[in-house]
Design an enzyme around this catalytic site. Structure first.
Site, PDB file in Angstrom:
ATOM      1  N   VAL A   1       8.614  -7.587   8.898  1.00  0.00           N
ATOM      2  CA  VAL A   1      10.001  -7.083   8.986  1.00  0.00           C
ATOM      3  C   VAL A   1      10.509  -7.047  10.429  1.00  0.00           C
ATOM      4  O   VAL A   1      11.707  -7.094  10.667  1.00  0.00           O
ATOM      5  CB  VAL A   1      10.158  -5.675   8.365  1.00  0.00           C
ATOM      6  CG1 VAL A   1       9.926  -5.714   6.859  1.00  0.00           C
ATOM      7  CG2 VAL A   1       9.259  -4.655   9.044  1.00  0.00           C
TER       8      VAL A   1
ATOM      9  N   TYR B   1       7.097   7.169  16.877  1.00  0.00           N
ATOM     10  CA  TYR B   1       7.283   7.177  15.426  1.00  0.00           C
ATOM     11  C   TYR B   1       8.485   8.039  15.023  1.00  0.00           C
ATOM     12  O   TYR B   1       9.344   7.602  14.245  1.00  0.00           O
ATOM     13  CB  TYR B   1       6.005   7.702  14.760  1.00  0.00           C
ATOM     14  CG  TYR B   1       5.987   7.612  13.257  1.00  0.00           C
ATOM     15  CD1 TYR B   1       5.733   6.404  12.620  1.00  0.00           C
ATOM     16  CD2 TYR B   1       6.212   8.745  12.469  1.00  0.00           C
ATOM     17  CE1 TYR B   1       5.712   6.321  11.229  1.00  0.00           C
ATOM     18  CE2 TYR B   1       6.181   8.668  11.085  1.00  0.00           C
ATOM     19  CZ  TYR B   1       5.924   7.450  10.471  1.00  0.00           C
ATOM     20  OH  TYR B   1       5.898   7.371   9.104  1.00  0.00           O
TER      21      TYR B   1
ATOM     22  N   LYS C   1      12.031   6.905  13.279  1.00  0.00           N
ATOM     23  CA  LYS C   1      12.450   7.457  11.991  1.00  0.00           C
ATOM     24  C   LYS C   1      13.766   8.232  12.099  1.00  0.00           C
ATOM     25  O   LYS C   1      14.537   8.284  11.138  1.00  0.00           O
ATOM     26  CB  LYS C   1      11.343   8.364  11.428  1.00  0.00           C
ATOM     27  CG  LYS C   1      10.055   7.608  11.073  1.00  0.00           C
ATOM     28  CD  LYS C   1      10.274   6.623   9.939  1.00  0.00           C
ATOM     29  CE  LYS C   1       9.004   5.970   9.435  1.00  0.00           C
ATOM     30  NZ  LYS C   1       9.259   5.049   8.300  1.00  0.00           N
TER      31      LYS C   1
ATOM     32  N   ARG D   1       0.837  -1.211   0.000  1.00  0.00           N
ATOM     33  CA  ARG D   1       0.000   0.000   0.000  1.00  0.00           C
ATOM     34  C   ARG D   1       0.870   1.259   0.000  1.00  0.00           C
ATOM     35  O   ARG D   1       2.077   1.198   0.196  1.00  0.00           O
ATOM     36  CB  ARG D   1      -0.893   0.021   1.242  1.00  0.00           C
ATOM     37  CG  ARG D   1      -1.978  -1.028   1.235  1.00  0.00           C
ATOM     38  CD  ARG D   1      -2.772  -1.001   2.528  1.00  0.00           C
ATOM     39  NE  ARG D   1      -1.957  -1.399   3.676  1.00  0.00           N
ATOM     40  CZ  ARG D   1      -2.248  -1.112   4.931  1.00  0.00           C
ATOM     41  NH1 ARG D   1      -3.311  -0.392   5.222  1.00  0.00           N
ATOM     42  NH2 ARG D   1      -1.463  -1.529   5.909  1.00  0.00           N
TER      43      ARG D   1
ATOM     44  N   ILE E   1       2.079  12.876   3.217  1.00  0.00           N
ATOM     45  CA  ILE E   1       1.767  12.183   1.972  1.00  0.00           C
ATOM     46  C   ILE E   1       0.382  11.569   2.117  1.00  0.00           C
ATOM     47  O   ILE E   1       0.041  11.023   3.168  1.00  0.00           O
ATOM     48  CB  ILE E   1       2.799  11.054   1.714  1.00  0.00           C
ATOM     49  CG1 ILE E   1       4.241  11.590   1.810  1.00  0.00           C
ATOM     50  CG2 ILE E   1       2.546  10.383   0.366  1.00  0.00           C
ATOM     51  CD1 ILE E   1       4.646  12.581   0.755  1.00  0.00           C
TER      52      ILE E   1
END
Lengths: 256, 80
Positions: A73, A164, A168, A24, A197
């Site tokens: 992952v 998060y 990152k 996705r 995004i």
């Protein structure tokens, strides 16, 4: 108009790529874009097989080739074995895009340990797992490209995203260190840091939040998965052979 | 192929040196010009070829070609 030579240089014919979280959003757009330029693309997914199959269908529509491959992952053993298997199958690995990620937002003062751990495990440890699983093969090949998907919030911070943004930001440190380690073997390691995004991950925003954030973006629009895919394609191509250890923001000017 | 021959074959390929340079007392770093990445690659190639695992602590003790041969033999249960 771009010269013919320039267009050719983006060509990925004969290359083998793995995109984690390719079912996705940004991962899907990257998968389609790289496959469209001729790479054979392994589309990794963890849960949503239907979406992964849709990505594969869109790859076919773009005239490309690929295969879906399921693993989480964050599961080191499963990811390592699966990646070793696909390297054996194709005999090489040229491009790895560590894109798989998830968010579990909330203010730190009330953040659950599981929400911290899960986001770090998927985003940061997942990226480590991918990098480690391809490094030896790329070292032996004396070539390879690793592109890690970071985020603008790694650089700017964001209330409600301590886990998060930490994951990152960790990816940026990992990227720079690995870029130094693998440079002697001609392997380039870079990160892209997308801003806002339009994906499932950002669709949870309210109209009000959206309006407010648009005011902060100089290009005054949200980004699209294709905006990011174009930069990933560039970093994967021969055009970007002298770029390593960099973080490329794809954020409409939100963070400079 | 003996373990000695196989080890030297791997070294010649990985470090891009000649067979003549591969005397038993040759040090990977000082004599054969290996850097840390070369060493890791060499060790991983040996792990792959001989089906053994070489821990980082053990890695420190492998300085010369003879060290590597002795180590592989020991791992394989063969006295050196």
């Amino acid at each position: 108009m771009p010269s013919r030579e320039r267009v050719e240089k983006m060509n990925l014919k004969g290359k083998v790529a793995l995109i984690t979280g390719g079912s996705r959003g940004i991962g899907r757009a990257v998968s389609i874009r790289l496959a469209g330029e001729g790479a054979f693309v392994f589309v990794n997914y963890a849960r949503n097989e239907e979406a992964a199959r849709e990505t594969l269908r869109l790859i076919g529509e773009a005239g490309g080739e690929g295969q879906i491959v399921r693993f989480d992952v964050a599961d080191t053993k499963a990811a390592t074995e699966a990646i070793a298997g696909l390297i054996r199958e194709k005999g090489r690995i040229d491009i790895l895009v560590n894109n798989a990620g998830e968010s579990r937002d909330g203010l730190l003062v009330r953040m659950k340990e599981q929400d911290w751990d899960r986001v770090i495990d998927t985003n940061l440890k997942g990226t480590f797992n991918g990098c480690r699983a391809v490094s030896y093969a790329m070292m032996k090949q004396r070539s390879g490209r690793i592109i890690n998907v970071s985020s603008v919030v790694a650089q700017s911070g964001n209330a409600g995203q301590a886990n998060y943004s930490a994951s990152k930001a960790g990816i940026i440190g990992l990227t720079k260190s690995l870029a130094r380690e693998l440079a002697p073997r001609g392997i380039c390691v870079n990160a892209v840091a997308p801003g806002l995004i339009t994906t499932d991950m950002t669709s949870a925003m309210t109209e009000e939040q959206r309006e407010k954030v648009l005011e902060e973006i100089p290009l005054s629009r949200l980004g699209t998965p294709d905006d990011v895919a174009g930069v990933v394609l560039f970093l994967a191509s021969d055009e970007a052979g002298y770029i390593t250890g960099q973080v490329i923001g794809v954020n409409g000017g939100l963070y400079m | 192929m003996s373990i000695e021959e196989k080890v030297i074959e791997i070294i010649v390929e990985q470090l891009d040196v000649t067979r003549e340079e591969c005397v038993p007392e040759a040090s990977f770093i000082e004599d054969l010009g290996a850097d840390s990445l070369d060493l890791v690659e060499l060790i991983m190639a040996m792990e792959e070829n001989f089906g053994v695992e070489i821990a980082d602590e053990e890695l420190q003790k492998i300085r010369t070609i003879q060290d590597a041969i002795n180590f592989i033999k020991k791992k394989k249960g063969l006295a050196s």
